[in-house]
Design a protein around this motif. Structure first.
Motif, PDB file in Angstrom:
ATOM      1  N   GLU A 177       1.208   6.770   6.314  1.00 19.08           N
ATOM      2  CA  GLU A 177       1.653   7.876   6.739  1.00 19.08           C
ATOM      3  C   GLU A 177       2.934   8.304   6.413  1.00 19.08           C
ATOM      4  O   GLU A 177       4.016   7.449   6.425  1.00 19.08           O
ATOM      5  CB  GLU A 177       1.623   7.812   8.353  1.00 19.08           C
ATOM      6  N   PHE A 178       3.156   9.450   5.996  1.00 21.59           N
ATOM      7  CA  PHE A 178       4.434  10.035   5.234  1.00 21.59           C
ATOM      8  C   PHE A 178       4.905  11.124   6.199  1.00 21.59           C
ATOM      9  O   PHE A 178       4.009  12.248   6.248  1.00 21.59           O
ATOM     10  CB  PHE A 178       4.353  10.374   3.831  1.00 21.59           C
ATOM     11  N   TYR A 179       6.191  11.313   6.633  1.00 20.27           N
ATOM     12  CA  TYR A 179       6.383  12.286   7.463  1.00 20.27           C
ATOM     13  C   TYR A 179       8.034  12.932   6.786  1.00 20.27           C
ATOM     14  O   TYR A 179       8.684  12.497   6.166  1.00 20.27           O
ATOM     15  CB  TYR A 179       7.258  11.884   8.736  1.00 20.27           C
ATOM     16  N   PHE A 180       7.666  14.453   6.581  1.00 22.94           N
ATOM     17  CA  PHE A 180       8.759  15.151   5.968  1.00 22.94           C
ATOM     18  C   PHE A 180       9.514  16.096   6.960  1.00 22.94           C
ATOM     19  O   PHE A 180      10.090  15.491   7.804  1.00 22.94           O
ATOM     20  CB  PHE A 180       8.105  15.869   4.867  1.00 22.94           C
ATOM     21  N   ASP A 181       9.483  17.286   6.731  1.00 26.33           N
ATOM     22  CA  ASP A 181      10.175  18.185   7.692  1.00 26.33           C
ATOM     23  C   ASP A 181       9.165  18.341   9.100  1.00 26.33           C
ATOM     24  O   ASP A 181       9.840  18.633  10.313  1.00 26.33           O
ATOM     25  CB  ASP A 181       9.839  19.751   6.992  1.00 26.33           C
ATOM     26  N   GLY A 231      10.052   0.299  -0.659  1.00 29.39           N
ATOM     27  CA  GLY A 231      10.002   1.022  -1.795  1.00 29.39           C
ATOM     28  C   GLY A 231       9.942   2.395  -1.602  1.00 29.39           C
ATOM     29  O   GLY A 231      10.661   3.304  -2.033  1.00 29.39           O
ATOM     30  N   LEU A 232       8.691   2.971  -1.143  1.00 27.81           N
ATOM     31  CA  LEU A 232       8.465   4.532  -1.038  1.00 27.81           C
ATOM     32  C   LEU A 232       9.481   4.893   0.094  1.00 27.81           C
ATOM     33  O   LEU A 232       9.708   6.168  -0.048  1.00 27.81           O
ATOM     34  CB  LEU A 232       7.054   4.556  -0.290  1.00 27.81           C
ATOM     35  N   GLY A 233      10.127   4.051   0.936  1.00 22.03           N
ATOM     36  CA  GLY A 233      11.175   4.870   1.829  1.00 22.03           C
ATOM     37  C   GLY A 233      12.366   5.076   1.235  1.00 22.03           C
ATOM     38  O   GLY A 233      13.201   5.875   1.299  1.00 22.03           O
ATOM     39  N   ARG A 234      12.556   4.409   0.123  1.00 18.81           N
ATOM     40  CA  ARG A 234      13.855   4.642  -0.701  1.00 18.81           C
ATOM     41  C   ARG A 234      13.426   5.752  -1.930  1.00 18.81           C
ATOM     42  O   ARG A 234      14.469   6.390  -2.316  1.00 18.81           O
ATOM     43  CB  ARG A 234      14.142   3.400  -1.428  1.00 18.81           C
ATOM     44  N   ILE A 235      12.050   6.020  -2.267  1.00 17.36           N
ATOM     45  CA  ILE A 235      11.971   7.095  -3.216  1.00 17.36           C
ATOM     46  C   ILE A 235      11.192   8.339  -2.980  1.00 17.36           C
ATOM     47  O   ILE A 235      11.578   9.371  -3.486  1.00 17.36           O
ATOM     48  CB  ILE A 235      11.108   6.297  -4.433  1.00 17.36           C
ATOM     49  N   TRP A 236      10.758   8.358  -1.712  1.00 16.59           N
ATOM     50  CA  TRP A 236       9.691   9.416  -1.374  1.00 16.59           C
ATOM     51  C   TRP A 236      10.028  10.353   0.120  1.00 16.59           C
ATOM     52  O   TRP A 236      10.525  11.184  -0.003  1.00 16.59           O
ATOM     53  CB  TRP A 236       8.285   9.212  -1.216  1.00 16.59           C
ATOM     54  N   THR A 237      10.076   9.330   1.132  1.00 14.32           N
ATOM     55  CA  THR A 237      10.602   9.816   2.494  1.00 14.32           C
ATOM     56  C   THR A 237      11.102   8.519   3.157  1.00 14.32           C
ATOM     57  O   THR A 237      10.382   7.656   3.292  1.00 14.32           O
ATOM     58  CB  THR A 237       9.359  10.652   3.318  1.00 14.32           C
ATOM     59  N   THR A 238      12.105   8.640   4.287  1.00 17.56           N
ATOM     60  CA  THR A 238      12.567   7.495   4.905  1.00 17.56           C
ATOM     61  C   THR A 238      11.706   7.638   6.061  1.00 17.56           C
ATOM     62  O   THR A 238      11.828   6.612   6.795  1.00 17.56           O
ATOM     63  CB  THR A 238      14.094   7.917   5.293  1.00 17.56           C
ATOM     64  N   LYS A 239      10.666   8.334   6.678  1.00 23.42           N
ATOM     65  CA  LYS A 239       9.797   8.272   7.612  1.00 23.42           C
ATOM     66  C   LYS A 239       8.696   7.945   7.185  1.00 23.42           C
ATOM     67  O   LYS A 239       7.846   8.929   6.573  1.00 23.42           O
ATOM     68  CB  LYS A 239       9.923   9.672   8.465  1.00 23.42           C
ATOM     69  N   LEU A 240       8.082   6.923   7.477  1.00 19.47           N
ATOM     70  CA  LEU A 240       7.063   6.439   6.990  1.00 19.47           C
ATOM     71  C   LEU A 240       6.420   5.232   7.306  1.00 19.47           C
ATOM     72  O   LEU A 240       7.084   4.405   8.108  1.00 19.47           O
ATOM     73  CB  LEU A 240       6.720   6.416   5.306  1.00 19.47           C
ATOM     74  N   VAL A 241       5.092   5.089   7.418  1.00 21.34           N
ATOM     75  CA  VAL A 241       4.416   3.807   7.904  1.00 21.34           C
ATOM     76  C   VAL A 241       3.373   3.504   6.738  1.00 21.34           C
ATOM     77  O   VAL A 241       2.417   4.026   6.442  1.00 21.34           O
ATOM     78  CB  VAL A 241       3.594   3.977   9.115  1.00 21.34           C
ATOM     79  N   VAL A 242       3.781   2.213   6.040  1.00 18.02           N
ATOM     80  CA  VAL A 242       2.991   1.888   4.641  1.00 18.02           C
ATOM     81  C   VAL A 242       2.706   0.516   4.858  1.00 18.02           C
ATOM     82  O   VAL A 242       3.432  -0.338   5.176  1.00 18.02           O
ATOM     83  CB  VAL A 242       3.948   2.031   3.592  1.00 18.02           C
ATOM     84  N   LYS A 243       1.385   0.007   4.361  1.00 12.97           N
ATOM     85  CA  LYS A 243       1.001  -1.322   3.875  1.00 12.97           C
ATOM     86  C   LYS A 243       0.209  -1.251   2.979  1.00 12.97           C
ATOM     87  O   LYS A 243      -0.441  -0.387   2.637  1.00 12.97           O
ATOM     88  CB  LYS A 243       0.233  -1.710   5.312  1.00 12.97           C
ATOM     89  N   PRO A 244       0.560  -2.240   1.990  1.00 12.43           N
ATOM     90  CA  PRO A 244      -0.141  -2.493   0.997  1.00 12.43           C
ATOM     91  C   PRO A 244      -1.367  -2.882   1.158  1.00 12.43           C
ATOM     92  O   PRO A 244      -1.622  -4.351   0.650  1.00 12.43           O
ATOM     93  CB  PRO A 244       0.950  -3.326  -0.131  1.00 12.43           C
ATOM     94  N   LYS A 245      -2.423  -2.507   1.548  1.00 11.84           N
ATOM     95  CA  LYS A 245      -3.785  -2.972   1.932  1.00 11.84           C
ATOM     96  C   LYS A 245      -4.740  -1.989   1.743  1.00 11.84           C
ATOM     97  O   LYS A 245      -4.668  -0.846   2.190  1.00 11.84           O
ATOM     98  CB  LYS A 245      -3.648  -3.347   3.326  1.00 11.84           C
ATOM     99  N   LEU A 246      -5.866  -2.332   1.082  1.00  6.60           N
ATOM    100  CA  LEU A 246      -6.981  -1.525   0.717  1.00  6.60           C
ATOM    101  C   LEU A 246      -7.574  -0.971   2.067  1.00  6.60           C
ATOM    102  O   LEU A 246      -7.701  -1.870   2.963  1.00  6.60           O
ATOM    103  CB  LEU A 246      -8.060  -2.236   0.086  1.00  6.60           C
ATOM    104  N   ASN A 247      -7.695   0.284   2.090  1.00  9.75           N
ATOM    105  CA  ASN A 247      -8.355   1.030   3.055  1.00  9.75           C
ATOM    106  C   ASN A 247      -7.596   1.497   4.202  1.00  9.75           C
ATOM    107  O   ASN A 247      -7.545   2.259   5.175  1.00  9.75           O
ATOM    108  CB  ASN A 247      -9.393   0.400   3.691  1.00  9.75           C
ATOM    109  N   PHE A 248      -6.119   0.885   4.121  1.00 12.37           N
ATOM    110  CA  PHE A 248      -5.009   1.202   4.999  1.00 12.37           C
ATOM    111  C   PHE A 248      -4.615   2.681   4.958  1.00 12.37           C
ATOM    112  O   PHE A 248      -4.814   3.210   3.637  1.00 12.37           O
ATOM    113  CB  PHE A 248      -3.629   0.331   4.987  1.00 12.37           C
ATOM    114  N   VAL A 249      -4.391   3.452   6.035  1.00  8.59           N
ATOM    115  CA  VAL A 249      -3.995   4.941   6.007  1.00  8.59           C
ATOM    116  C   VAL A 249      -2.612   4.897   5.866  1.00  8.59           C
ATOM    117  O   VAL A 249      -1.837   4.722   7.148  1.00  8.59           O
ATOM    118  CB  VAL A 249      -4.764   5.789   6.930  1.00  8.59           C
TER     119      VAL A 249
END
Length: 142
Positions: free
Chosen positions: A46-50, A26-44
């Motif tokens: 990572e979103f990459y832009f330029d 979802g976040l890859g389709r709306i914010w940035t295609t370069k990311l590491v995301v997990k829907p887990k409390l306390n997970f960090v």
């Protein structure tokens, strides 16, 4: 402290909007295609832009179909220590999303630019949830 606050209404079930805001797809389709995301409390997340450095957001609150809160731990210095929250509610098949970016130390040019970009984020979320196609950072024209 300053904050950015927006609301948008999305003609989509709340579960789909929540899913778009907490998953890598979802976040890859709306914010940035370069990311590491997990829907887990306390997970960090990572979103990459330029640049090569990640914008890192620790998940500090996660209430299914209701609320998401991130704390910025690494990014532009103006973002570090700020929090981004998404409050969701649904009425008659329309989901409202209140986005808040809080704890800015002051209003700057960068703050104003981010304010604009959060509105674009919500537009991308709306387009993705309603039509299946968002506009992540890599596809936007600045």
């Amino acid at each position: 402290m300053e904050k950015i606050e927006h609301i948008n209404y999305i003609k989509s079930p709340i579960s789909g909007v929540y899913e778009a805001l907490v998953t890598q797809n979802g976040l890859g389709r709306i914010w940035t295609t370069k990311l590491v995301v997990k829907p887990k409390l306390n997970f960090v997340n990572e979103f990459y832009f330029d640049d090569e450095d990640a914008t890192k957001m620790k998940i500090v609150e996660l209430v299914e179909n209701k609320k998401i809160v991130w704390e910025c731990t690494s990014s532009d210095p103006e973002w570090i220590g700020t929090s981004i929250s998404f409050d969701l509610s649904e009425k008659n098949g329309v989901t409202s999303v209140v986005l808040r970016h809080e704890n800015w130390r002051k209003i700057t040019e960068y703050y104003r630019w981010c304010n604009y970009n959060w509105a674009m984020f919500l537009l991308s979320l709306k387009e993705y949830c309603e039509n299946g196609t968002g506009t992540p950072y890599q596809e936007r024209h600045f």
